[in-house]
Every structure is written in C-alpha cells, then in structure tokens.
Design a protein around this motif. Structure first.
Motif, PDB file in Angstrom:
ATOM      1  N   ASN A 115     -14.104  16.448  -5.308  1.00 18.22           N
ATOM      2  CA  ASN A 115     -14.672  17.696  -5.815  1.00 18.22           C
ATOM      3  C   ASN A 115     -13.638  18.464  -6.621  1.00 18.22           C
ATOM      4  N   GLY A 116     -14.056  18.915  -7.776  1.00 24.63           N
ATOM      5  CA  GLY A 116     -13.140  19.698  -8.594  1.00 24.63           C
ATOM      6  C   GLY A 116     -12.180  18.853  -9.398  1.00 24.63           C
ATOM      7  N   ALA A 117     -12.354  17.530  -9.382  1.00 28.06           N
ATOM      8  CA  ALA A 117     -11.422  16.669 -10.108  1.00 28.06           C
ATOM      9  C   ALA A 117     -11.634  16.801 -11.619  1.00 28.06           C
ATOM     10  N   GLY A 118     -12.864  17.066 -12.019  1.00 29.85           N
ATOM     11  CA  GLY A 118     -13.109  17.234 -13.445  1.00 29.85           C
ATOM     12  C   GLY A 118     -14.158  16.290 -14.003  1.00 29.85           C
ATOM     13  N   LYS A 119     -15.022  15.783 -13.152  1.00 26.07           N
ATOM     14  CA  LYS A 119     -16.045  14.858 -13.624  1.00 26.07           C
ATOM     15  C   LYS A 119     -17.026  15.567 -14.562  1.00 26.07           C
ATOM     16  N   THR A 120     -17.572  16.684 -14.061  1.00 18.29           N
ATOM     17  CA  THR A 120     -18.488  17.437 -14.891  1.00 18.29           C
ATOM     18  C   THR A 120     -17.806  17.876 -16.180  1.00 18.29           C
ATOM     19  N   SER A 121     -16.545  18.289 -16.063  1.00 18.70           N
ATOM     20  CA  SER A 121     -15.832  18.736 -17.257  1.00 18.70           C
ATOM     21  C   SER A 121     -15.745  17.624 -18.287  1.00 18.70           C
ATOM     22  N   ASP A 179     -19.489  27.156 -21.273  1.00 17.54           N
ATOM     23  CA  ASP A 179     -18.431  26.596 -20.418  1.00 17.54           C
ATOM     24  C   ASP A 179     -19.038  25.795 -19.293  1.00 17.54           C
ATOM     25  N   ARG A 190      -6.409  26.700 -16.612  1.00 16.02           N
ATOM     26  CA  ARG A 190      -5.760  25.756 -15.717  1.00 16.02           C
ATOM     27  C   ARG A 190      -6.056  24.356 -16.201  1.00 16.02           C
ATOM     28  N   HIS A 234     -21.081  10.455  -7.020  1.00 15.80           N
ATOM     29  CA  HIS A 234     -20.379  10.369  -5.744  1.00 15.80           C
ATOM     30  C   HIS A 234     -20.751   9.103  -4.995  1.00 15.80           C
TER      31      HIS A 234
HETATM   32  N1  LIG Z   1     -16.616  27.848 -15.535  1.00 15.68           N
HETATM   33  C1  LIG Z   1     -15.391  27.551 -15.128  1.00 15.68           C
HETATM   34  N2  LIG Z   1     -14.350  28.338 -15.453  1.00 15.68           N
HETATM   35  C2  LIG Z   1     -13.107  28.040 -15.050  1.00 15.68           C
HETATM   36  N3  LIG Z   1     -12.796  26.975 -14.312  1.00 15.68           N
HETATM   37  C3  LIG Z   1     -13.789  26.157 -13.954  1.00 15.68           C
HETATM   38  C4  LIG Z   1     -15.125  26.398 -14.341  1.00 15.68           C
HETATM   39  N4  LIG Z   1     -15.904  25.436 -13.840  1.00 15.68           N
HETATM   40  C5  LIG Z   1     -15.080  24.602 -13.175  1.00 15.68           C
HETATM   41  N5  LIG Z   1     -13.803  25.039 -13.241  1.00 15.68           N
HETATM   42  C6  LIG Z   1     -12.645  24.382 -12.626  1.00 15.68           C
HETATM   43  O1  LIG Z   1     -12.447  23.153 -13.279  1.00 15.68           O
HETATM   44  C7  LIG Z   1     -12.136  22.134 -12.350  1.00 15.68           C
HETATM   45  C8  LIG Z   1     -13.029  20.910 -12.540  1.00 15.68           C
HETATM   46  O2  LIG Z   1     -14.382  21.273 -12.296  1.00 15.68           O
HETATM   47  P1  LIG Z   1     -15.570  20.226 -12.449  1.00 15.68           P
HETATM   48  O3  LIG Z   1     -16.830  20.985 -12.286  1.00 15.68           O
HETATM   49  O4  LIG Z   1     -15.375  19.440 -13.688  1.00 15.68           O
HETATM   50  O5  LIG Z   1     -15.338  19.300 -11.177  1.00 15.68           O
HETATM   51  P2  LIG Z   1     -16.187  18.053 -10.677  1.00 15.68           P
HETATM   52  O6  LIG Z   1     -15.294  16.876 -10.654  1.00 15.68           O
HETATM   53  O7  LIG Z   1     -17.450  17.947 -11.456  1.00 15.68           O
HETATM   54  O8  LIG Z   1     -16.491  18.492  -9.195  1.00 15.68           O
HETATM   55  P3  LIG Z   1     -17.801  18.227  -8.275  1.00 15.68           P
HETATM   56  O9  LIG Z   1     -17.567  16.945  -7.577  1.00 15.68           O
HETATM   57  O10 LIG Z   1     -17.763  19.386  -7.308  1.00 15.68           O
HETATM   58  O11 LIG Z   1     -18.985  18.255  -9.172  1.00 15.68           O
HETATM   59  C9  LIG Z   1     -12.248  22.750 -10.979  1.00 15.68           C
HETATM   60  O12 LIG Z   1     -10.938  22.939 -10.507  1.00 15.68           O
HETATM   61  C10 LIG Z   1     -12.900  24.080 -11.180  1.00 15.68           C
HETATM   62  O13 LIG Z   1     -12.310  25.067 -10.363  1.00 15.68           O
END
Ligand SMILES: Nc1ncnc2c1ncn2[C@@H]1O[C@H](COP(=O)(O)OP(=O)(O)OP(=O)(O)O)[C@@H](O)[C@H]1O
Ligand code: HEM
Ligand SMILES: Nc1ncnc2c1ncn2[C@@H]1O[C@H](COP(=O)(O)OP(=O)(O)OP(=O)(O)O)[C@@H](O)[C@H]1O
Ligand SMILES: [Mg+2]
Ligand SMILES: [Mg+2]
Lengths: 59, 258, 222, 209, 222, 209
Positions: free
Chosen positions: F45-51, E222, F23, F193
């Motif tokens: 932050n938390g928008a979902g880029k890494t996802s 994940d 979620r 960023h």
């Molecule tokens: N392992 C996980 N299990 C459940 N939810 C997660 C997990 N990792 C991240 N999330 C949720 O998924 C959402 C997106 O996370 P993500 O890491 O993709 O954000 P991001 O855009 O990469 O943020 P950042 O700028 O902090 O790197 C966040 O709301 C976070 O709370």
C-alpha cells in the motif's frame, strides 16, 4: 352577459384557472399511466411483489 | 375502516380506486354549479364585472394556505408517528398547493390591474403569498434533490414545519414593514360585509375547489405509492439477476454465534 | 461544558487555519457591497439612502452561503457520527457549532461594516446603527441558516438549494434589521421598537434552530 | 464515566431488520455478546456488516427488532456506551495529531481521559504528535483513530474493518489493545473480512458466498 | 461533433433529472429579487428605478453560484479523468460543458426575467431591454465563471471562494449590462454602444474561458 | 478509430520518476510491454501503483523519464490510445445504464462502437439496461465500467484493481475479456493485489514489504 371594459382580465383569470387545473389533471393522469405501465413491465419481466414483499412496502 | 387499515398502502389503493370516481363527480357538479352561480351574480356597484374574479381568486387563496396546513399535519405524521402514508401525502400535496398559490397570485394580479392600476404592489398580504409560493417551490426542489424518498421525506417534514411557524411571522412582520415607510396605498374591498348574491357563489366555488383538491390529492397519492413500488421493484430487479449473487441474501443467518 | 467548549474551540480553530472559510465570507461581503455601486450607478445620495439595505443584503447572503459546510464537513469525515452518538445532547452540540460559526464568520461581518459604510458614504450614526443591528441580527441568520445546513446533510448537497430554502425564513430578520437601521438614521419611528423585535427574533431562533437542526440530523444520517 | 458494571454486561439484538434506500438488507437477525467477548461480523460485500454496526451505534434506525445492553450503565443508551470506528476517520487535516485527539477526548470523555501522549505512544505515533493530521499516511491516520478508543473508556467498541490500512506490526499492536479491552470487561463487535488476531464469536450475515 | 453533442446532451439531462440543479438557480434568482424590496422598502418608484440593477445582480449571483459543481462533479466521480484523456481537445470539451450549463441554468434566468419585471413594475420596454442584455451577458458570466469552476477542482472547494475569485472578473459585464438596460429605458445614451461592448465581452469570454479552464484542469488533476 | 497497428505496438517507460505532494514516490522505474502482453503492477500500500497508472494515463506529470508507445497510431498520444479504469467509475447515478454507456461510447469513440446491448450482455448486466445507475450494487457498477472498455476499442487498457468488487463469476468473465483483448493485439497494465486469472509479466514497485 356584458362584462364591461375589463372582459379580458376576467376571461384571462377564468381561462388561466381552467388551464392550470387541466394541466394538473393531465399531469396526474399521465403520471398514473406511466407508473402503471412500468409496474406491468416489471411484473412481466418476472419481478413479482412477493419475491420482495418486505422491500416493497413503501419503506 | 380504521386508521390502521388506511396505513396500509394496498388498502389505500383499493379505497382510492373506489372513492375517486365519486369524488370527481362531486367536484364536477360543485364547480359547474359554482360557475353557473357566479355567471348569474350581479355586478358590484364599485368594481363592476371584475368582481367575478373573486370567485376564483378567493378559493385559491384560501386553499393555498390550507394545503400548507395539510402538509404540516402530514409532516408531524412523518416525524412523530412515522406513519407510512404521511410523507406520501405531504409530497403529493406540494405541487397541487403550489398550483393553487400560483392561481391566487395570478388572478389577484389580474384583479389588481383594474382595481389598483398595477399588477403588483408590495403589500403585506400579497407579499406573504408570494413568499408562500417560493416556499412551495423550495420544498419541491428539496424533494427532487434527494433520490431516496424516505430520507427526502424527513428533511421535507422539518422544512414544512419550520415554514408553518414562519408564515404567520412573515404575515405580521410584513404588515409592520409596510406601514413603517408609507401609509398603505392599497385600497381593497370591504370584504367582510359581503352580499348574499356574492357570498353564495363564492362559497359554492370554494367548496368545489376544496373537493378538487381532495380528488387531485388522492389521485396524486396513488401515483406516488405506485412510483415507490416501481422504485423498489427496480431495485429488486437490479439485484435479482446479478450473476452469482447468493440467493436469499436478504435474510440474515447466524453461523456459530453465541 | 468541557464537551461544548471543546467543540466551539475546535470549530473556530479550523475556520481560522489555512483552508478554513472564516475570511471568505468577509471577502464575499466586501465583493457584494462593492458590486452594488456598479449596478446601481454612482449616485452618492441614492447609495447613502440604500446603504443599510445594501449592507444587510450583503451580510445576509454571506452568512447563508458560508453556512453550507457547517454540518456536511463533519458528515463527510465521519465526525458527525461521533457527535450524534456522544453523551452531549445533539441540540446543544448544534447550538455550539452555530455559535462557533457565528464567532468566526458572523462577527467579522459586523467588524467590517464601518469600512464598507465609508464606501457607501454613510455617516457615523448610520454606520453605528447598521453595525448594531447586524450584531443583533446576524446570530438569528446563523441559527436559522443552521436548519438549512442540517438539511444539506440529508440532501448530499448544499450551496444554492440551502440558500433557497433558508432565505424565505430569514425575511423577518431582514425586514426588522433594515427597519431599525432606517429608524436610527432618518426616523420618524423610534429605533427601539424594531430593534427589540430583532432581538426577539434572534432569541426565538436560538430555540427553534438547534431543535430543528438536531431533528433533521438524527433523521438524515445513513 | 468509567464503566464499573454491577452485573456482567450483555449486548444483544433480537429479530433485527434493516432497510436501506428502500431495500431490505437483512431481517430476523439475532446476536449476543457478553463482557469479555468479541463478536466478528462476516459476510460478502454488501451483506450488511457496516449497516449492522451503524444500527448498533444508533446511526441508522432499525426497521424492526431491538438492540440493547443489559447490565451496563442503566441511564445511558447503547450508542452512549459505545465507540464507533468507521471507514471515515473523524480527523481534521488542518489540526495537529494532538489537537485532533484532545478534541475527541474532551468532547467524548468530558475531560476524564487517559493522558494524550500515552495514548499516542500506545498506538505508535508519538513521534508525529505535532504534525497536521493531513500529512499522515493512511495507516498513521488509522492509528490515530485507534488512539481515540484508548483515550476515552467505553464499554463497547464497534469496529468496521479496523485492520484495513494497518501493516503487520500494526495489526499485532491492535490485537493486543483489543485483548486488553476484553480483559477489562469490555465488549467488541467488529466487521471484518480477515482474521482479527483474537478469539471471536462469529456472526455471519447473508449466507455463504 | 458526436463527442461534443453527447457531452452537451448528457449534462443537460443530468441537470434536469432528479438530483440535478437546473431549476434551483432560477429559484435563487427569484428569491434574491423578491428579497430586495424587503431591504430597500416597498417604494415602487424606487424599485422601478433600481429594477435593471436588481435583476442583473440576481442573475450574476445565481449564475456564479450554480457553477461550483460544473467540474467538481465530474472530478469526484472520475469522469473528468476520462474527459481529459479523450481525443476531444479539452478546450472544446470545457466549452461544451459551459454551453450545456448555460442552456440549463442561464437561459431559464432570461426566461424568468419578464415575470420578475412585473413584480418590480418595469414596463414592457424596460423588461425587454433587461432580458435582451441578460441574453447577451449571461453567457459571458458562465464562461468567465467556468474559470473559477476549474480552479475549484484544484482547490478541492467551490462555493463562496469561487464567487470571490470570479466576481471581480465579472464586474465589466455587470457594468455594461446595466448601462445598456438603463440606456434603453431612460436614455440619454444610445442602447447600441454599451450593448455591443457587452456582446464583445461575451465573445472574448468564449475564447478565454475554455482555454483558462482547460489549462487549470490539466494542471489540477492528481 | 480501430487500431490496425502497422508494427506490433510496444509500451515502454524509461527512468520514470514520480513525485506526489512534494514527496518522491518512486524513481528510476523502467518497464515494457508488447502487443498481447499484460503487465501486473504490484507492491505494498502506498508504493505507487495507482500513481504509475495515472502517469501512463497522462493524469499526472512525471517528474522525470519518458513513457511512450512505439508502433501505435503515430499521431495520437499515449492517453488517447488508452482506456483508464480507476477506483472511481465515471458513472452518473441519475442516468440509466444504457444512457451512461451510450454517452461514453459517443464521447470516446465518436460513434464507431460496438452496439451497447452487446457490451452490456458481455459483462452480464443486460437485464439492468434501463435502470438508473444509482440502483446498481458496487459489483454491478464495476461491470458497467468494464463494458466501456468493450464499447470503444483502444490499444492499451490501464486497470487499477479491476477485480475489486467483482465476485468469482465476475472475475472469470473479466479474465476472458482480457484474454480476448490480448489475443486481438491489445496491451494491459493492471495494478493488482491478487491474481488476475491471466498470464502476466510482473512489475514490482517499492520492494518487498
Ligand atoms: N493526492 C495525493 N497528494 C499527495 N500525495 C499522495 C496523493 N495520493 C497519494 N499520495 C501519496 O503517494 C504515494 C503513492 O500512492 P498510490 O496511491 O500511488 O499508492 P498505491 O500503490 O496505489 O497504494 P494502494 O495499494 O493503497 O492502492 C503514497 O505515499 C501516498 O501517500
Ligand atoms: C397578487 C395579488 C393578490 C394576492 C396574492 C391576494 C391574496 C389573497 C389572500 C391570501 C386572500 C385570503 C386571505 C384571508 O382570507 O384572510 C385573499 C382574499 C381576498 N382577496 Fe386577494 N390577493 C390579491 C389581490 C387581490 C385584489 C386585487 C383584490 C380586489 C381588489 C382582492 C380581493 C380579495 C378579496 C375580496 C378577498 C376575500 C377577503 C376575505 O375573505 O376577507 N385580492 N387574497
Ligand atoms: N447509503 C445507502 N443508501 C442505500 N443503500 C445503501 C447505502 N449504503 C449501503 N447500502 C446498501 O445496503 C447494503 C448493505 O451495505 P453495507 O455497507 O452494510 O454492506 P457491508 O456488508 O458493509 O459490505 P462491505 O463488505 O462492502 O463493507 C448494500 O446492498 C448496499 O447497496
Ligand atoms: Mg462495510
Ligand atoms: Mg492504488
């Protein structure tokens, strides 16, 4: 020198002791060479102890 | 040369370089004399020639415990006085002590076979030496598990000291444990009233092995100091060339503070 | 006292919540004991004879192996930093954590013993004796194991290495635990003597454990 | 437990040297902060900001030099008079927000603390009081850590990049909290890469980048 | 093949370097076996009789408990992501990792067996038989334990939970391992029958283990 | 193993939906990048880029939608044609720099790789070739990870905040490497960023903060 029926046990004891001691000495000697060689290589590559005096005092 | 001087690793290296040849010489002479004397020693009326095993067994058994004692003192040095050479001494002693313990176990077993008819007996003394051996190995595993030697040193020091308390406890408790179930099935030589013809070679061998330990220990400490020197130089090297890392980043400066 | 009480309550709560490890230890104890007949063979008389030994071994392994997260969990999330900085002496905090761990993971072993005694064909006296010795001895195991758990913080690894370091230290406890149980079951020696030594070992460990653990923690942070 | 300092307290370090993993991070560092002052520690990555805070917090041993508080509570060490807010937030995901904060209030403050709901409200997570901490987002976790500073009064706040993970509203809120702490005679040492939103002295480690 | 060879070589190297855990398993094996006489009593005849069981139990615990970092170490530093994405089938990569683990941590157990056999007063035949059954059986333990190790990635915790999950699965291996050893020592059954079942179990685990582990890993990231 | 694409390859996502921990993180996301193009993914932050990067890398399963490469090597999946550079750097501290890189070159590239010393020189850590990776600073570890991208050729680079921990010289060096990759017909998707130092298309997730 006659060691009787248990010659092999006595001989094994002495040989094993000799072997272990030789291994220890060998390990320590080789280790010394390795560390020396590494130090030399590092110093040749321009890292001198002085450049990092404080960092190298065993801490 | 005071203790303060010795605390300086560079001084120690110089001293070691001067001492080592002499130590080695004394060791060789003593061990050669010991071997000669033990070859000359008469057979025991009860044990026959196997008594010759004693001349290696007993010195190694003594040293196995002595080395743990040395390490305990060094550990105090690490924890209480933070002496810079203390953890080097402790770390260098462990493999040597383990080797002596191994030899005590091995020669003891080899002696036990003709004497008791079995290589191993779960007897109090034997068992506590075996545990000592395991504790040596555990300690060495701990040293290997931590990359940073100073951090490893403190953990190892705690364990060494706790082990030092534990060893006599094991020794006594194992005595108890044994008699509880069955009478000691172990016969052993009288021990104390040792004849001169055995005692002298034994003592010479014991002193010889002690010098062997000192020699090896000094040499191993020297290696350990060099190893740490290599490690810190490598770390410097890792930093030295790094592209644009600011020069002189090692020293702190104050800008606009207080 | 508020501080120590709070620490004990928190640790017990966490152990009992989902994701906590309290019951895994008991499960492991069960599994190891159930495994024994498979290894030893289905000889009931032999199993009965070995009963106390098996139960003690199971309890020993299970206590030590559940301990590995005692301090590392707090280290990983930063709690340990605050505990070290606090106005509570670190030795007392360590003792409180160990006590909480024993309540959550050691006591259940004692409670589970009667059930396992049935499996091993032990009679009521024998089971009672083993349970009693475990009650007196498992605190010692926890407080000795705590030293290993504190070392695990320095080593950045727990698990087996911890067990290897701590098992030799816990041998006296094992010896007198089994000896007292055997004395109660078959005699001929009185139960009291080894049992009081067992209690003495526990008391000694209450002193040495927290001090050694605190020393190791103070030196092991980075 | 509340600080009622006789003199105006002063935190200072003198000739501090730090060695980590066998490598010198910095040496000869001196700094000073008086009651009501905040000290911002800056420097490039790896310069040793976090290390300095951990030295002050007693979590690392200095390889040389002294760090002390003058005029604080005499019988207490520096760490005992300080709050440390590091990268790791000392929260247990299995416990609820209230349980987490109550524990730290009891453990650190011995019961003499501000009421928990007040603290949570002050950092803006009163609505989450019964959620398990594991469900919080990174910013909410950070706010919960900040609530700890309010729950138990301490003279010195040691903050390691405190605004990381806070959004803009959160940063404003936190600047207000810091200002209050300083106005009450407190001290702050904060490692930071950006502006904190309050007036600070600056301590730069490791030279310009 | 280059890919799998590289993976095996890397894992063995890491296990043997500073910080690696290869020899800790052997040390644990040693310690557990040395512990047994303290529990059972120093009765050599009884110990000899229990010898194979003791050795097998020690090997079982040590194999399973060293496994907990098999995949979590790679997960924590991000290597596992790259392994999953690579062109090498994940099943093969899992099998390669298990093989490396067996070479570094399982094989040493087999090699240590003769020494421990001496301590338990086993004769040469008995020691040989136990070593042989361990040689045939420990791969099965590793490949079954691998499933638990993969689950540990999903659950974010290893250690005892892994052991609890995997121990029941490994009971058949234990039964036939001890049975084959006993058969070789005292008869009356032939050694061949249980031994071939043991080998069969190993072969089956070579297939099931990697597939189950790969499935669990694919779903657990994940 | 080298990509000699018949057509100019195209990466696209269509109606992608991501759910984490029960979620929804984003939904209905569409994106596209052609050979020689870089896509910068931005958002709070938390928008979902890494996802999103992990979805493309096959490390998360999309809750809906498709992600595919057209005109790449037909028999390979998207992850098999991609390099992923995440926050965690896939390095083993006990192995030396050369051993670490050699392993990944052998494992990912099956031996058909650029020579290891060349790759290390290109990212500026040739001098550290025999040091244990554990001795490297954060920036040097990042450089070593980058060397992996050079050692084994792959069509698509998935980069998660690649310039974090790099100093200015490092960022310039890396921008050059990216430009080379694009010029050779490669594709880049990078979560970031700040500016990357190359021309990019932008994909914004989660709206303005
Ligand atoms: N392992 C996980 N299990 C459940 N939810 C997660 C997990 N990792 C991240 N999330 C949720 O998924 C959402 C997106 O996370 P993500 O890491 O993709 O954000 P991001 O855009 O990469 O943020 P950042 O700028 O902090 O790197 C966040 O709301 C976070 O709370
Ligand atoms: C593996 C088996 C053995 C081990 C681990 C062992 C261990 C030891 C130890 C630790 C000592 C030093 C104890 C002390 O000085 O108090 C010792 C001394 C001695 N051992 Fe052994 N021993 C073993 C087998 C034997 C055997 C088989 C014999 C002879 C039958 C033997 C004879 C002696 C003698 C004569 C001494 C000197 C006694 C003394 O100084 O009082 N040992 N042994
Ligand atoms: N646990 C550790 N063991 C050994 N060295 C360490 C450790 N942690 C940090 N270091 C080293 O100490 C130096 C200072 O690290 P520190 O974390 O204090 O830097 P920092 O100024 O806080 O950096 P950042 O801006 O990245 O937070 C770095 O060079 C780092 O490599
Ligand atoms: Mg920092
Ligand atoms: Mg991200």
């Amino acid at each position: 020198m006659d060691l009787g029926p248990y010659t092999s046990f006595i001989a094994t004891s002495y040989l094993a002791a000799a072997l272990v001691v030789v291994l220890l000495i060998g390990w320590i000697a080789i280790d010394y060479r390795i560390q020396k060689a590494r130090l030399r290589a590092l110093e040749e590559s321009g890292i001198s102890r002085r450049s990092g005096r404080a960092a190298t005092d065993l801490q | 040369m005071s203790l303060i001087d010795l605390a300086n690793p560079t001084r120690f290296l110089a001293l070691a370089a001067r001492l080592l040849p002499w130590l080695a010489l004394v060791t060789v002479v003593l061990l050669a004399a010991g071997l000669y004397l033990s070859a000359q020693a008469p057979d025991d009326y009860q044990q026959g020639a196997t008594v010759k095993i004693m001349f290696i067994h007993v010195p190694n058994a003594w040293l196995s415990m002595f080395v743990w004692g040395v390490m305990s003192i060094a550990s105090l040095g690490t924890l209480v006085w933070r002496h810079p050479l203390a953890d080097v001494a402790a770390k260098a002693a462990a493999p040597i002590g383990a080797s002596f313990t191994f030899l005590a176990l091995l020669t003891g077993s080899l002696w036990g076979r003709p004497m008791w008819g079995t290589y191993w007996e779960w007897d109090a003394r034997l068992t506590s030496v075996l545990i000592l051996f395991l504790m040596y190995l555990g300690l060495m595993a701990l040293w290997r598990a931590v990359e940073d030697p100073t951090r490893a040193a403190r953990a190892a020091a705690v364990l060494t000291l706790v082990g030092a308390i534990n060893l006599p406890i094991i020794k006594f408790s194992v005595d108890w444990w044994n008699t509880l179930h069955q009478p000691a099935s172990v016969m052993r030589m009288g021990g104390t009233a040792l004849d001169k013809s055995f005692l002298i070679p034994l003592l010479v061998m014991a002193v010889g092995f002690s010098f062997l330990f000192i020699t090896l220990h000094v040499a191993a400490m020297r290696n350990e100091i060099l190893r740490r020197r290599v490690r810190s130089l490598q770390m410097l090297q890792a930093r030295a060339y790094s592209g644009s890392a600011p020069a002189g980043s090692a020293t702190g400066q104050i800008a606009g503070a207080a | 006292m508020t501080a120590l009480g709070a620490l004990i309550r928190r640790d017990i709560k966490i152990a009992l919540r989902i994701g906590g490890g309290a019951l895994i230890g008991v499960l492991f104890f069960f599994t190891v004991v159930v495994l024994m007949p498979f290894a030893v063979g289905p000889d009931l008389a032999l199993l009965t004879r070995l009963g106390p030994a098996i139960l003690w071994l199971g309890a020993l392994l299970s206590s030590l192996l559940t301990l590995d997260r005692l301090f590392t969990a707090d280290h990983d999330d930063g709690s340990l930093d605050l505990i070290v900085m606090s106005r509570t002496p670190l030795e007392l905090a360590c003792a409180a954590k160990a006590l909480a761990h024993w309540l959550a993971a050691g006591l259940p072993l004692v409670i589970a013993t009667p059930v396992l005694g049935l499996l091993l064909n032990l009679d009521a006296t024998a089971t009672g004796a083993v349970a009693l010795t475990l009650l007196a001895g498992t605190p010692a195991l926890t407080f000795i194991g705590m030293i290993g758990a504190a070392l695990a913080v320095t080593m950045h690894r727990g698990g087996l290495l911890l067990a290897v370091l701590v098992l030799p230290l816990s041998i006296p406890v094992l010896i007198f635990g089994v000896a007292a149980s055997q004395a109660a079951i078959v005699g001929p020696l009185p139960f009291g003597a080894p049992f009081s030594i067992l209690c003495a070992l526990s008391l000694v460990s209450f002193v040495i454990g927290p001090f050694a653990a605190a020393t190791s923690l103070r030196n092991g942070l980075d | 437990m509340q600080q009622t300092p006789p003199l105006s307290p002063r935190l200072f370090g003198h000739d501090v040297r730090c060695v980590r993993g066998g490598r010198e991070v910095f040496a000869g560092l001196a700094f000073e902060a008086r009651a009501g002052e905040a000290l911002a520690v800056t420097g490039h990555n790896g310069a040793g900001k976090t290390s300095l805070l951990r030295l002050i917090a007693g979590l690392l041993l200095p390889a040389g030099g002294t760090i002390a508080i003058e005029g604080g509570e005499a019988e207490l060490t520096v760490p005992e008079q300080a709050h440390y807010l590091g990268h790791r937030d000392a929260l247990k995901p299995a416990l609820s927000v209230a349980e987490n904060l109550t524990f730290w209030a009891d453990f650190l403050g011995g019961g003499m603390t501000r009421p928990i709901p007040d603290c949570l409200a002050a950092v803006g997570i009163a609505h989450a009081i019964d959620l398990p901490a594991g469900y919080l987002s990174a910013g909410q976790r950070r706010r919960l850590s900040l609530a700890r500073l309010l729950a138990v009064p301490r003279l010195l706040w040691l903050l390691d990049e405190p605004t990381a993970a806070l959004d803009v509203a959160g940063q404003t809120m936190f600047a207000g909290l810091m200002r209050e702490h300083l106005a009450g005679g407190g001290l702050i040492v904060a490692a930071t890469h950006g502006p904190l939103g309050i007036d600070t002295l600056e301590l730069r480690i490791g030279g310009a980048q």
